[in-house]
Design an enzyme around this catalytic site. Structure first.
Site, PDB file in Angstrom:
ATOM      1  N   CYS A 268       0.889  -1.164   0.000  1.00  0.00           N
ATOM      2  CA  CYS A 268       0.000   0.000   0.000  1.00  0.00           C
ATOM      3  C   CYS A 268       0.920   1.204   0.000  1.00  0.00           C
ATOM      4  O   CYS A 268       1.536   1.517   1.015  1.00  0.00           O
ATOM      5  CB  CYS A 268      -0.924   0.045   1.217  1.00  0.00           C
ATOM      6  SG  CYS A 268      -1.819   1.614   1.284  1.00  0.00           S
TER       7      CYS A 268
ATOM      8  N   CYS B 119      -0.543   4.114   2.550  1.00  0.00           N
ATOM      9  CA  CYS B 119      -0.561   3.961   4.015  1.00  0.00           C
ATOM     10  C   CYS B 119      -0.291   2.505   4.379  1.00  0.00           C
ATOM     11  O   CYS B 119       0.856   2.070   4.318  1.00  0.00           O
ATOM     12  CB  CYS B 119      -1.861   4.472   4.602  1.00  0.00           C
ATOM     13  SG  CYS B 119      -3.366   3.992   3.708  1.00  0.00           S
ATOM     14  N   SER B 120      -1.319   1.739   4.737  1.00  0.00           N
ATOM     15  CA  SER B 120      -1.069   0.372   5.192  1.00  0.00           C
ATOM     16  C   SER B 120      -2.249  -0.544   4.880  1.00  0.00           C
ATOM     17  O   SER B 120      -2.517  -1.476   5.627  1.00  0.00           O
ATOM     18  CB  SER B 120      -0.791   0.367   6.692  1.00  0.00           C
ATOM     19  OG  SER B 120      -1.903   0.923   7.375  1.00  0.00           O
ATOM     20  N   CYS B 121      -2.975  -0.277   3.779  1.00  0.00           N
ATOM     21  CA  CYS B 121      -4.131  -1.111   3.434  1.00  0.00           C
ATOM     22  C   CYS B 121      -3.686  -2.557   3.249  1.00  0.00           C
ATOM     23  O   CYS B 121      -2.705  -2.834   2.573  1.00  0.00           O
ATOM     24  CB  CYS B 121      -4.788  -0.588   2.153  1.00  0.00           C
ATOM     25  SG  CYS B 121      -5.423   1.088   2.377  1.00  0.00           S
TER      26      CYS B 121
HETATM   27 FE    FE Z   1      -3.398   2.016   2.952  1.00  0.00          FE
END
Ligand code: FE
Length: 192
Positions: free
Chosen positions: A98, A101-103
């Site tokens: 991602c 961010c951190s999906c």
């Molecule tokens: Fe994300």
């Protein structure tokens, strides 16, 4: 002496109260989602991978509709973003990141590993995927193409890794035991 909430905790409480007041999401719904994520683990994705390796019809379903494939194995997907599944082949290797961010496909893999959220991983997956893979011990021959796929808030990805040839005749449970978190992100390949 009194215990005081941190600024983060106060902000979180204010935010959840406001979401409830506005009828956007109830505290029960938030609690349900936290419980589902807490209960999720890479073992769930590993069960899907093992089933796909032994059952061509399931493999076809998993590649067409990851969400339904997960639900078929009893993995709760209600409210989770759609799940896409990327199939590694002899000539094509997928790496999931991602960049924003951190999906992460938490419903099927649980919480992401710490490095998945790091700026270094997110940048290098795009800039130098082969160099990054090598740091995870994954050295791909030059003829194997690397495809980097971006997970987003609207769509989450997991990798269907290659089945090691040494596992011919293994049953599903034994196969599932081989599959690690990193194999389904694409930083590593399944080894036995
Ligand atoms: Fe994300």
């Amino acid at each position: 002496m009194t215990m005081s909430a941190t600024a983060d905790e106060k902000l979180l409480r204010a935010l959840t109260a406001l979401l409830g007041q506005k009828g956007i999401v109830t505290p029960d719904e938030i609690a349900e989602r936290v419980a589902l994520t807490d209960a999720a683990s890479p073992g769930q994705g590993a069960r899907m991978v093992a089933r796909a390796w032994v059952d061509p019809a399931y493999r076809a379903l998993m590649l067409a509709d990851g969400t339904r494939a997960a639900e078929t194995l009893g993995i709760p997907m209600r409210g989770a973003p759609p799940l896409g599944v990327l199939e590694n082949t002899a000539g094509l290797h997928h790496l999931v990141v991602c960049t924003l961010c951190s999906c992460y496909p938490r419903a099927v893999l649980g919480y992401p590993p710490f490095w998945f959220k790091s700026a270094a991983y997110r940048a290098r997956a795009v800039r130098d995927p082969r160099g990054l893979l090598a740091e995870f011990g994954t050295v791909l021959p030059d003829h194997v193409r690397v495809r980097v796929v971006d997970s987003t808030a609207d769509y989450r990805w997991m990798v269907l890794p290659l089945r090691p040839p040494e596992t011919a005749g293994w049953d599903e449970a034994r196969l599932a035991g081989l599959v690690r978190e990193g194999d389904m992100i694409g930083v590593t390949q399944v080894a036995c």
